[in-house]
Design an enzyme around this catalytic site. Sequence first.
Site, short mmCIF file in Angstrom:
data_model
loop_
_atom_site.label_atom_id
_atom_site.label_comp_id
_atom_site.label_asym_id
_atom_site.label_seq_id
_atom_site.Cartn_x
_atom_site.Cartn_y
_atom_site.Cartn_z
N ASN A 1 -0.96 10.40 2.31
CA ASN A 1 -2.01 10.23 3.48
C ASN A 1 -1.63 8.77 4.15
O ASN A 1 -1.94 8.47 5.40
CB ASN A 1 -3.47 10.21 3.07
CG ASN A 1 -3.85 9.38 2.02
OD1 ASN A 1 -3.10 8.85 1.11
ND2 ASN A 1 -4.95 9.23 1.56
N CYS B 1 -9.00 9.02 0.32
CA CYS B 1 -9.53 9.32 -0.96
C CYS B 1 -10.75 8.55 -1.10
O CYS B 1 -11.80 9.25 -1.76
CB CYS B 1 -8.65 8.45 -2.01
SG CYS B 1 -8.14 6.68 -1.46
N GLU C 1 -6.36 -2.30 -6.92
CA GLU C 1 -5.11 -2.76 -6.23
C GLU C 1 -5.84 -3.79 -5.32
O GLU C 1 -6.73 -3.93 -5.03
CB GLU C 1 -4.61 -1.52 -5.33
CG GLU C 1 -4.07 -0.25 -6.06
CD GLU C 1 -2.93 0.60 -5.23
OE1 GLU C 1 -3.42 1.10 -4.41
OE2 GLU C 1 -1.79 0.42 -5.73
N GLU D 1 -4.89 5.15 -8.94
CA GLU D 1 -5.85 5.09 -7.70
C GLU D 1 -5.75 6.54 -7.24
O GLU D 1 -4.94 7.09 -6.74
CB GLU D 1 -5.25 4.46 -6.51
CG GLU D 1 -5.06 2.91 -6.55
CD GLU D 1 -6.39 2.32 -6.75
OE1 GLU D 1 -7.51 2.91 -6.38
OE2 GLU D 1 -6.62 1.03 -7.16
P1 NDP Z 1 -0.69 14.45 -5.79
O1 NDP Z 1 -1.74 14.10 -7.02
O2 NDP Z 1 -0.70 15.89 -5.67
O3 NDP Z 1 0.51 13.46 -5.68
C1 NDP Z 1 0.47 12.34 -5.78
C2 NDP Z 1 2.01 12.07 -6.09
O4 NDP Z 1 2.15 12.15 -7.61
C3 NDP Z 1 3.13 12.74 -5.25
O5 NDP Z 1 4.16 11.93 -4.85
C4 NDP Z 1 3.57 13.64 -6.29
O6 NDP Z 1 4.82 14.02 -5.99
C5 NDP Z 1 3.47 12.78 -7.51
N1 NDP Z 1 3.37 13.73 -8.77
C6 NDP Z 1 2.93 14.89 -8.73
N2 NDP Z 1 3.21 15.36 -10.15
C7 NDP Z 1 3.74 14.28 -10.95
C8 NDP Z 1 3.78 14.35 -12.07
N3 NDP Z 1 3.89 15.24 -13.09
N4 NDP Z 1 4.55 12.86 -12.72
C9 NDP Z 1 4.74 12.06 -11.50
N5 NDP Z 1 4.38 12.09 -10.38
C10 NDP Z 1 3.80 13.34 -10.02
O7 NDP Z 1 -1.85 13.97 -4.64
P2 NDP Z 1 -1.59 14.32 -3.15
O8 NDP Z 1 0.02 13.58 -2.62
O9 NDP Z 1 -1.75 15.52 -2.78
O10 NDP Z 1 -2.62 13.12 -2.64
C11 NDP Z 1 -3.75 13.46 -2.36
C12 NDP Z 1 -4.67 13.04 -3.55
O11 NDP Z 1 -4.53 11.36 -3.56
C13 NDP Z 1 -6.15 13.00 -3.39
O12 NDP Z 1 -6.87 13.50 -4.46
C14 NDP Z 1 -6.58 11.66 -2.92
O13 NDP Z 1 -7.91 11.42 -3.34
C15 NDP Z 1 -5.69 10.61 -3.80
N6 NDP Z 1 -5.53 9.53 -3.27
C16 NDP Z 1 -6.15 8.37 -3.83
C17 NDP Z 1 -6.02 7.08 -3.12
C18 NDP Z 1 -6.55 6.05 -3.91
O14 NDP Z 1 -6.33 4.67 -3.63
N7 NDP Z 1 -7.57 6.11 -4.71
C19 NDP Z 1 -5.53 6.78 -1.74
C20 NDP Z 1 -5.03 8.36 -1.55
C21 NDP Z 1 -4.93 9.36 -1.74
P3 NDP Z 1 5.21 15.23 -5.17
O15 NDP Z 1 4.25 15.08 -3.76
O16 NDP Z 1 6.68 15.36 -5.16
O17 NDP Z 1 4.59 16.46 -6.15
#
Ligand code: NDP
Length: 487
Positions: free
Chosen positions: A156, A287, A461, A253
């Site tokens: 995002n 998020c 963070e 996060e």
């Molecule tokens: P995901 O959890 O699907 O993915 C996050 C990242 O983790 C991606 O780069 C993904 O790679 C990677 N990933 C997935 N599986 C693994 C693994 N087994 N080991 C290591 N890395 C992995 O989140 P989204 O991208 O769908 O983002 C949305 C989520 O993020 C929501 O839950 C949102 O609330 C949260 N979020 C939290 C924030 C915060 O600061 N608290 C800010 C922004 C979002 P790939 O995409 O290649 O699968």
Amino acid sequence: MTDRPDAQPRASHFVDGDYVEDRAGEPIPVIYPATGETIATVHAATPDVVDRALTSAARAQADWAATDPTERGRILRRAADLIRERNRDLSVLETLDTGKPLQETLVADATSGADALEYFGGLAADVTGTTMRFGDDWAYTIRRPLGVCVGIGAWNYPTQIACWKGAPALATGNAMVFKPSETTPLCALKVAEILVEAGLPPGLFNVVQGLGAVGAALTTDPRVAKVSLTGSVPTGRKVAAAAAGEMKHVTMELGGKSPILVFDDADVDDAVSGAINGNFYSSGQVCSNGTRVFVQSGIMDAFLSRLTERLAGVVPGDPLDEGVNYGPMTTRAQMDIVLRHLDTVRAEGARVVAGGKRMDRDGWWIEPTILADLRDDMAAVREEIFGPVMSVLTFATEDEAVARANDTPFGLSAGLFTRDLTRAHRVVARLQAGTCWINQYNLTPPGMPFGGSKQSGIGRENARVAMDHFTEVQTVYVGMGPVEAAY
Ligand code: NDP
């Protein structure tokens, strides 16, 4: 209308100070969410690219840790200046990557990344320890960098997340290998390029693309000392479990289902603005969004009618048009998830006050949606939807509002609107949330710690606390007198 530039990056990865391609990796199409068109292709990192990134990071880190921190800070601040100079180009790229309106990306993404680089650049020379006395003896502590850190980002805020993780890591003398979300791979490459242009030695900030498997390889590599993830709770669990194998440090996060409490003495317009910002900005893909809006019964009608009136100001359209203030979902998969949630909540008997459907446009669009007549046990009220869906609930008393706000496994954020300052601070102290806003919502300047409690995360963070999370304490005991022994 801003022209759409060619989004294809020079290569898929940025390793050891330069762009690197390896077409053996699986192709990943980059799709412009406003139209569904493929605008670029990158390739997932092969094990060789991952290894080169980690090797170069490990090689560069020792010299970087020994570099005068003032110089480290200067480089980060120079990168911040370059980002600001190129804000428009970076914002256009972020709009193409995410589908977020240019109106938003111009003010809230690259600029927020620049703020973080500037802030941590300023703090780089201020990493301090403590001293203690024990009679004539004494001890002191030094904060040491951890080594090679891995950053993994959600889709995002791809520029901001790369900077929020990279800036404190680099300021404190670490190297970073960053893996963007596979759906938004473009922006972090530009951050890496700008850091090198600002004078960052090669190898200290590398970007590798990939699907979950690449992230998984990074999180288990023995050369990695820390993993900082922004993502969902299920991914957080996997990453924390992988990192636990070698006791790597983690910052998580994660997701949320945050409450906004609107008391009946609140400024209704401010509360409505807070709820709009906390639900529909970035089409709800934030998020910390306050997706459970608890409104005290006395002002429920006024709140709902102002809120629905304000939706007349939503302008969907080509996100590159600066007059547009509402964009699509970043991925088709996320749009489908949101639509499924809407089907479920309708079947459960909720009232759809506004929106509730896919928009009749190319790409992945959902109307800004307001739900009412909800029960706290409905899926739409309990689960993170990560889309433009606001649940409006009503409450009678302060105690009831606090209990219901806290009745969730998440604890990322919370907001409250009231003119009664005593109540504001009393209620905030009872809310189980890592970040709270009083009479405001979703502002995150870099000097303010940001992160979640309960299942929404580990660590914080931004702010000085992030410097702590990218360093560890080394304690030094200094003996001043004779060494006594029993025999
Ligand atoms: P995901 O959890 O699907 O993915 C996050 C990242 O983790 C991606 O780069 C993904 O790679 C990677 N990933 C997935 N599986 C693994 C693994 N087994 N080991 C290591 N890395 C992995 O989140 P989204 O991208 O769908 O983002 C949305 C989520 O993020 C929501 O839950 C949102 O609330 C949260 N979020 C939290 C924030 C915060 O600061 N608290 C800010 C922004 C979002 P790939 O995409 O290649 O699968």
